[in-house]
Design an enzyme around this catalytic site. Structure first.
Site, short mmCIF file in Angstrom:
data_model
loop_
_atom_site.label_atom_id
_atom_site.label_comp_id
_atom_site.label_asym_id
_atom_site.label_seq_id
_atom_site.Cartn_x
_atom_site.Cartn_y
_atom_site.Cartn_z
N TRP A 49 -67.89 35.41 -30.35
CA TRP A 49 -68.14 34.38 -31.34
C TRP A 49 -67.36 34.64 -32.62
CZ3 TRP A 49 -69.02 29.63 -31.75
CH2 TRP A 49 -69.41 29.05 -32.96
N TYR B 162 -72.47 33.99 -41.75
CA TYR B 162 -72.88 33.08 -40.69
C TYR B 162 -74.34 33.36 -40.29
CZ TYR B 162 -73.10 30.86 -36.11
OH TYR B 162 -73.49 30.11 -35.03
N GLU C 214 -68.84 26.09 -29.43
CA GLU C 214 -69.53 26.90 -28.42
C GLU C 214 -68.78 26.82 -27.08
OE1 GLU C 214 -71.75 29.09 -28.97
OE2 GLU C 214 -72.73 28.45 -30.82
#
Length: 193
Positions: free
Chosen positions: A59, A29, A51
């Site tokens: 995350w 990522y 988000e």
């Protein structure tokens, strides 16, 4: 100079922002997505949704669940998600593959209805209108990276005024980072080159 805690050299010999750690998915990522310019209403709607789900969580939790989120939310196609009803909310609340938070699920559906009602490209244009035209100096440490900026506060306000939910300034700044509207790779990271 960047402190050792801000940069981590992986087993592959590559220096990265330390938050990418040793997790293969996190490193992918970091290397392939985070901070690269992202355009398109569907793609930005997905990022905005994820988000929002991330708020209060790490995350990496969201990243690992992203395939399940995509399956549960019809690939984040706004027109498809906009058609979700209460039965879909209940289906999603029973889906252990995603974050089962009713308020966040309902916000993603509500936000899809707003995106679907816009002209194609309008969400992209709105979000990118808040991207800084003059980049900040490259952060030398994580301490130099803000949680919010005047631009993320203004974008958050514009989104909330339009009816979007789970779009606070911290969430919007995280979107700006992940979608490449700002580049917060710290000095010494290979992506900062």
């Amino acid at each position: 100079m960047t402190s050792n805690t801000d940069i981590r050299v992986g087993a592959d010999g590559v220096a990265r922002c330390a938050w990418a750690g040793d997790d293969d998915e996190y490193r992918r990522y970091h290397d392939e997505e985070w901070g690269r310019p992202l355009h398109g209403d569907r793609a930005l709607y997905e990022k905005l949704s994820l988000e929002g789900f991330q708020a209060g969580l790490s995350w990496i939790t969201i990243l690992r669940k992203r395939p399940a989120f995509r399956a549960a939310f019809a690939g984040f196609e706004p027109a498809l998600v906009a058609a979700f009803d209460e039965a879909d909310v209940e289906r999603l609340m029973a889906d252990a593959g995603i974050v089962r938070n009713r308020a966040k699920i309902e916000a993603v559906i509500s936000n899809a209805r707003l995106v679907a009602a816009l002209e194609e490209g309008a969400l992209d244009a709105l979000l990118w209108s808040f991207a800084p035209t003059v980049p900040r100096p490259r952060p030398r440490s994580f301490a130099e990276i803000p949680a919010t900026t005047p631009a993320s506060e203004a974008a958050s306000k514009a989104l909330r005024t339009a009816g979007f939910r789970f779009v606070g300034p911290t969430t919007v700044y995280a979107l700006m980072q992940s979608a490449g509207m700002v580049d917060d790779h710290v000095e010494g990271c290979w992506r900062a080159a």
